[in-house]
Write a protein that holds these residues in place. Sequence first.
Motif, PDB file in Angstrom:
ATOM      1  N   GLU A  60       1.721   3.471 -10.667  1.00 45.24           N
ATOM      2  CA  GLU A  60       1.408   2.586  -9.857  1.00 45.24           C
ATOM      3  C   GLU A  60       2.155   1.068  -9.946  1.00 45.24           C
ATOM      4  OE1 GLU A  60      -1.455   5.343  -9.469  1.00 45.24           O
ATOM      5  OE2 GLU A  60      -0.825   4.452 -11.187  1.00 45.24           O
ATOM      6  N   TYR A  65       2.262   4.259  -4.855  1.00 42.39           N
ATOM      7  CA  TYR A  65       0.873   4.354  -4.777  1.00 42.39           C
ATOM      8  C   TYR A  65       0.842   5.520  -4.075  1.00 42.39           C
ATOM      9  CZ  TYR A  65      -0.650  -0.489  -6.029  1.00 42.39           C
ATOM     10  OH  TYR A  65      -0.718  -1.484  -6.346  1.00 42.39           O
ATOM     11  N   ARG A 308      -8.314   1.517  -5.957  1.00 42.19           N
ATOM     12  CA  ARG A 308      -7.532   0.846  -7.181  1.00 42.19           C
ATOM     13  C   ARG A 308      -8.037  -0.602  -7.446  1.00 42.19           C
ATOM     14  NH1 ARG A 308      -3.582   2.966  -3.543  1.00 42.19           N
ATOM     15  NH2 ARG A 308      -2.729   4.651  -4.118  1.00 42.19           N
ATOM     16  N   LEU A 313      -7.802   3.802 -11.245  1.00 41.33           N
ATOM     17  CA  LEU A 313      -8.100   4.370  -9.999  1.00 41.33           C
ATOM     18  C   LEU A 313      -9.629   4.650 -10.049  1.00 41.33           C
ATOM     19  CD1 LEU A 313      -5.515   7.066  -9.338  1.00 41.33           C
ATOM     20  CD2 LEU A 313      -5.384   4.702  -8.694  1.00 41.33           C
TER      21      LEU A 313
END
Length: 351
Positions: A60, A65, A308, A313
Amino acid sequence: MARHWHATEDGRHVVCDACPRACRLGPERRGLCFVRMNQGGALVLTTWGRSSGFCIDPIEKKPLYHFLPGTPVLSFGSAGCNLTCAFCQNWDLSRAREIERLNSPATPGRIATLAREQGCRSVAFTYNDPIPMLEYAVDVAHACHDQAVRTVAVTAGYVSPGAREDFFAPMDAANVDLKAFNDGFYRKMASARLAPVLDTLTWLARESTVWVEITTLLIPGVNDADDEIKALAAWIAATMGPHVPLHLSAFHPAHRMNAVPPTPHATLRRARALARAEGLEHVYLGNVHDPEADSTWCPGCGARLIERDWYTLGAWGLDDAGACGSCGRALAGVFDGPPGTWGRQRRPVRP
């Protein structure tokens, strides 16, 4: 060592064909990127096998993403860049003139093996733009694929048509830095042009299988006008598709723009709303804490698909094929089973 070049008719110079600059180099002269050089009448990549900054990051952070969320990526860079961005966040590497600053040599095979040994699902060419080290990046990418490791390019997309197919052919994903949506910005701030970048993005969307996400750094009073943001988002939606993620990142004073203030959070939120109104389904905010704007939402039913908080996560609403658990709509991207759990870790490693 370099592949993309040709000699002039009189044989006195070589011309680098890697990027739109087409640097014309006399004997022992280097291009603007500093790492491509005329040696003995041939173009040589002086940093092949020389790298810096090996570190395991969350995917990320690239930012990507919609590509193997939650997994670790082995990141590394080299020296030199083919742009001259006044706001560069990694200027100490991108504008480096001391090749000796780079770490010990790292062969493509060693990098691929290191990634596999460390449990990384991918390798990212980042920190400085990989286009100047094109041949090295391509060799590393092929070695990674031989060991079932995927590859990621973090680039400004300033590459010539003749070289881009060679560069992107072994890449699985790319984050392309679309620095602004006006040519004057590119000329003044980066000594470059906008058109070649748009051409690269169009080619990636229509002619390649590379998963692409886009980042735009919003600089207060420079490229954050409402009309420019709307034009940029409308172009992405119409040319590449509304599913392409756009990351709007906050500027922080750096390099030759230390007197410019950071981007206000309110500016980013306004820009996100404008971009979504132009049809983009996934617009994220970077360099700020905003869990709502960092999360992924289903374009069909509005369910939260990926929660997020920075790079960690949380709730997960996708099935293993990458479809919404509520309405069944497939989420654009590259998904392979359940998410990873790498989180916010950043771990330096040695090749």
